[in-house]
Enzyme design. Structure first.
Site, short mmCIF file in Angstrom:
data_model
loop_
_atom_site.label_atom_id
_atom_site.label_comp_id
_atom_site.label_asym_id
_atom_site.label_seq_id
_atom_site.Cartn_x
_atom_site.Cartn_y
_atom_site.Cartn_z
N TRP A 155 -38.36 -2.92 -17.14
CA TRP A 155 -37.44 -3.40 -16.11
C TRP A 155 -38.13 -3.43 -14.75
CZ3 TRP A 155 -36.09 0.20 -19.89
CH2 TRP A 155 -35.15 -0.28 -20.84
N HIS A 176 -29.98 -3.17 -15.32
CA HIS A 176 -29.15 -3.48 -16.48
C HIS A 176 -27.78 -2.80 -16.31
CE1 HIS A 176 -31.27 0.14 -18.71
NE2 HIS A 176 -30.88 0.45 -17.49
N ARG A 202 -33.43 -7.99 -11.03
CA ARG A 202 -34.82 -7.70 -11.43
C ARG A 202 -35.78 -8.25 -10.38
NH1 ARG A 202 -34.63 -7.38 -17.55
NH2 ARG A 202 -32.72 -6.14 -17.77
N GLN A 216 -24.93 -9.22 -17.19
CA GLN A 216 -24.98 -8.62 -18.52
C GLN A 216 -23.58 -8.16 -18.89
OE1 GLN A 216 -27.83 -5.37 -18.71
NE2 GLN A 216 -29.49 -6.79 -19.22
N VAL A 259 -31.45 4.22 -27.29
CA VAL A 259 -30.81 4.08 -28.61
C VAL A 259 -31.80 4.46 -29.71
CG1 VAL A 259 -29.06 2.34 -28.00
CG2 VAL A 259 -31.37 1.61 -28.62
N ALA A 313 -24.23 1.26 -28.84
CA ALA A 313 -24.21 0.55 -27.56
C ALA A 313 -24.88 -0.81 -27.76
CB ALA A 313 -24.96 1.34 -26.50
N1 PHE Z 1 -29.93 -2.57 -21.34
C1 PHE Z 1 -30.77 -3.29 -22.24
C2 PHE Z 1 -31.52 -4.37 -21.46
O1 PHE Z 1 -31.23 -4.62 -20.35
C3 PHE Z 1 -29.98 -3.90 -23.39
C4 PHE Z 1 -29.37 -2.88 -24.31
C5 PHE Z 1 -28.15 -2.33 -24.05
C6 PHE Z 1 -30.02 -2.48 -25.45
C7 PHE Z 1 -27.57 -1.39 -24.89
C8 PHE Z 1 -29.50 -1.56 -26.32
C9 PHE Z 1 -28.26 -1.01 -26.04
O2 PHE Z 1 -32.46 -4.95 -21.99
#
Ligand code: PHE
Length: 345
Positions: A155, A176, A202, A216, A259, A313
């Site tokens: 990120w 995010h 970003r 998002q 995750v 998630a």
């Molecule tokens: N937050 C992650 C992204 O910006 C996406 C994501 C969210 C992945 C939740 C797994 C679980 O790339």
């Protein structure tokens, strides 16, 4: 002489009323009130009258003059009003159709966000929103992305030039919507089912597929006994609601620090139906989101016991979905504010 004055006066007034157009007014004025006009001539004659007659005739002639002058002014005003109302009458045609008032509409991304949230709301998810300016702790730290961890490179971050007193709490524009996982779990106890639409930022050069600001939608479900089967079933149902009942989905391993296991989800290409085309890059599949089971460390960070609670998630990008759905080839179009583009949706 007074009789003469009265005669001229009533004749003049009669004539004045009968005049049909404003051009004739001047002729009328000259013939009664002009230098050689009949009333003017009478007035001049007053001085040669005997003393006793003079006063009476003088005032009668002067009164008559004032009457004619004000009658003339009134007539001029009449003609002006007539001309004006004729003009207005010409410009109002009540049988013409009215002016069309342009109708506003929702931005395509707003429509997309609503469609996405609606699909999850049907499955019992609540819609919540969170701050766009975030602490490092929520955006990274609590999501199992410690300072100095190479996963931070996933990120590109816009940092805020701000320091807390102890200098230990950096601020940033959220990269995010995942920090809302932490905020929601901190403020609630399971069962939790939420989706979080919102802007993210970003530090990125823009091109056809990258924007420095985009949206998002985050999703989070936490409860006792939630398994990977729940994740698959929920997201499969979502894909069918949004892209049609015969949609196929594919899950592949992917890495996100918060995750475990982590996956990316694809749907079969709605253009070529899996045969391979330009839209899906000849693979037959289109990636639409990242997902996974909430990492035990993340649960611990909000004081949830990972041996009691589990959850899943996911995070998806509405711009990407809208681009795929409508065949849009440049993400920058969404935020260029060009009405020719926007009015197509
Ligand atoms: N937050 C992650 C992204 O910006 C996406 C994501 C969210 C992945 C939740 C797994 C679980 O790339």
């Amino acid at each position: 002489m007074t009789d003469q004055v009265q005669e001229i006066r009533s004749k003049a007034l009669q004539e004045l009323e009968a005049l049909g157009d404003p051009q004739a007014l001047e002729g009328w004025r000259i013939s009664y009130l002009g230098r050689k006009g009949s009333l003017t001539r009478l007035l001049r004659g007053v001085s040669s009258l005997p003393q006793e007659e003079r006063r009476l005739a003088g005032s009668a002639a002067n009164n008559a003059k004032r009457d004619l002058e004000s009658a003339l002014a009134r007539r001029e005003e009449d003609f002006k009003q007539q001309a004006l109302s004729r003009k207005l009458g010409e410009s109002i045609d009540v049988t013409l159709p009215g002016h069309r008032v342009p109708l506003g509409r929702l931005h395509p991304i707003t429509q997309m966000l609503r469609e996405i949230c609606q699909a999850f709301a049907q499955m019992g998810f609540q819609v919540v929103e969170g701050p766009e300016v975030e602490w490092d702790y929520y955006n990274f730290e609590a999501l199992n992305i410690p300072q100095g961890h190479p996963a931070r490179d996933m990120w590109d971050t816009l940092w805020i030039d701000y320091e807390t007193e102890d200098g230990r709490h950096p601020m940033l524009l959220r990269t995010h919507t995942s920090p809302m996982q932490i905020r929601v779990m901190e403020n609630n106890r399971p069962p939790i089912r939420v989706v979080v639409p919102g802007r993210v930022y970003r530090y990125e050069a823009t091109d056809a597929t990258h924007e420095s600001m985009f949206f998002q939608v985050e999703g989070l479900a936490v409860d006792q006994g939630i398994t990977f089967a729940d994740l698959k079933g929920t997201l499969y149902q979502f894909a069918r609601l949004l892209f049609g009942p015969d949609r196929k989905v594919r899950f592949r391993c992917d890495y996100f620090p918060f995750v475990e296991p982590g996956v990316d989800m694809s749907i079969d290409c709605f253009l070529c139906r899996g045969r391979g085309c330009r839209i899906c890059g000849e693979t037959g599949w289109i990636e639409i989101m990242g997902a996974g089971m909430v990492h035990p460390k993340v649960l611990e960070n909000v004081d949830y016991d990972p041996s009691v609670y589990t959850g899943f998630a996911f995070g998806l990008g509405p711009e990407r979905i809208a681009m795929l759905k409508y065949g849009i080839d440049d993400i920058r179009l969404f935020y260029a504010n060009d009405i020719r583009f926007l009015r197509q949706f």
